[in-house]
Write a protein that holds these residues in place. Structure first.
Motif, PDB file in Angstrom:
ATOM      1  N   LYS A 113       0.812  -1.216   0.000  1.00  0.00           N
ATOM      2  CA  LYS A 113       0.000   0.000   0.000  1.00  0.00           C
ATOM      3  C   LYS A 113       0.843   1.262   0.000  1.00  0.00           C
ATOM      4  N   GLY A 114       2.145   1.101   0.288  1.00  0.00           N
ATOM      5  CA  GLY A 114       3.040   2.232   0.195  1.00  0.00           C
ATOM      6  C   GLY A 114       3.162   3.045   1.466  1.00  0.00           C
ATOM      7  N   ILE A 115       4.106   3.976   1.451  1.00  0.00           N
ATOM      8  CA  ILE A 115       4.325   4.914   2.553  1.00  0.00           C
ATOM      9  C   ILE A 115       3.457   6.133   2.265  1.00  0.00           C
ATOM     10  N   ARG A 116       2.409   6.303   3.039  1.00  0.00           N
ATOM     11  CA  ARG A 116       1.377   7.270   2.707  1.00  0.00           C
ATOM     12  C   ARG A 116       1.469   8.544   3.524  1.00  0.00           C
ATOM     13  N   GLY A 117       0.923   9.595   2.937  1.00  0.00           N
ATOM     14  CA  GLY A 117       0.829  10.867   3.631  1.00  0.00           C
ATOM     15  C   GLY A 117      -0.413  11.613   3.197  1.00  0.00           C
TER      16      GLY A 117
END
Length: 374
Positions: A113-117
């Protein structure tokens, strides 16, 4: 015959060296939002922007190939840029006309899902298609293409599924790459719905934790490696349901001109990261069918935008036509009847030639978004 991993390393070297030579960090950011990505962080210089055209300039400072995404609610993909190798900088230009809450994400290793912000878009903006007649016609033209491909995708997948359920292994094997033609041509549209793509096209090695291995590639493994399993019919039924779901959604999706441009490049990235290396169809080795279809889909998006490109950068259009023709010529060398050679029948020289042709095409296709955004 060399193994797939050995030959993949040759391709990787060609693509990485070529990419490093043709896509470097821009000296002028042009108002782009800088993104510093590494193996454990995704640092976005600003977490908000005004509605309209938004540009991210993504630099991979890590040791793994990464991707960058802008998501709307429900993991709907507003835009993505893939295959960002270590040391490379690539731009993502997206049109966001509605203010609201969004998310950015870096995906080291191009998995999960990734490194989210959090990312906020403020205000509202007129859509490009509401102010430019040629851009409006481009999106309408491409939508017609997507609709036609969706119909064929449903029909051919139904034939494939029926063969699987009838236990007609040889017939199902013959139909597998044919059904995937229509999927691969419109894959960026499918990927805009974050939940459906992994169910249909997820490979066994990249399925996220907690997800079941389903879709085309699960049935591919059953047909070519393990034999049909007790649950193969259920997997086939689920694939059919997911394809029909996708076709229904595709009819209602509202694409922006920049999504067409970005999608054209995404399809070539698909070729570079999966088809040329033999990773995608690792059990059937029918990768060249997918390769051909990705290029067809990329060209369809560019052709929809053709009047816009011709008006704004005629020289780029000439280059695009030349490089698409060059890729076509390379692919046609490996055609057999209505299909293609198996990946395992290719030599290292064949694969290198294809990798170089795709890289030469990818560079001008990556410029289309800049032209559309003018």
């Amino acid at each position: 015959m060399s193994s797939i991993p050995a030959r993949a390393s040759v391709v990787g070297a060609v693509l990485v060296l070529a990419a490093c030579g043709t896509q470097t960090p821009s000296e002028e950011s042009g108002g782009a939002i800088a993104v510093s990505a590494n193996d454990s962080a995704c640092e976005v210089a600003k977490n908000s922007a005004a509605a309209g055209t938004i540009t991210f300039e993504v630099t991979n400072k890590g040791s793994r190939v990464t991707e960058f995404y802008l998501y709307a609610e429900g993991d709907r993909i507003m835009g993505e840029v893939e295959n960002i190798t270590p040391g490379l900088t690539r731009r993502l230009i997206v049109e966001v006309s509605e203010g609201g809450k969004y998310e950015t994400a870096c995906k080291p290793g191009m998995q999960g899902k990734g490194i989210r912000g959090d990312f906020t878009v403020t205000g509202d903006a007129q859509k490009a298609v509401d102010t430019d007649e040629k851009l409006a016609e481009a999106t309408q033209s491409y939508q017609r293409y997507v609709n036609s491909q969706s119909v064929a995708l449903v029909d051919k997948t139904k034939e494939f599924v029926e063969a699987v359920k009838a236990g007609k292994v040889d017939e199902a094997k013959a139909l597998f790459p044919v059904a995937r033609i229509y999927w691969e041509r419109i894959e960026p549209v499918a990927e805009s719905f974050g939940d459906i793509d992994p169910k249909i096209d997820g490979r066994e090695d990249v399925i996220e934790e907690g997800m079941e291995f389903t879709g085309y590639h699960r049935l591919e493994k059953d047909l070519w490696v393990s034999g049909l399993q007790p649950d193969s019919n259920a997997i086939a039924d689920q694939l059919m349901s997911d394809i029909e779901d996708l076709a229904g959604r595709a009819k209602t999706v509202e694409l922006t001109p920049l999504q067409l441009a970005n999608g054209a490049k995404e399809l070539l990235d698909e070729v570079a990261t999966g088809k040329i290396t033999g990773e995608e169809d690792r059990y059937s080795h029918t990768d060249l069918w997918d390769f051909r279809s990705n290029v067809d889909g990329s060209q369809a998006a560019v052709n929809a935008l053709r009047p816009v490109i011709e008006e704004r950068d005629a020289e780029l259009l000439t280059t695009l036509d030349k490089q698409f023709a060059a890729v076509d010529a390379v692919l046609e060398k490996h055609r057999v009847g209505d299909g293609f050679k198996l990946y395992t029948e290719l030599t290292e020289a064949d694969i290198k030639e294809m990798a170089e042709a795709v890289d030469a095409l990818g560079e001008p296709v990556s410029q289309v978004a800049e032209v559309v955004a003018k």
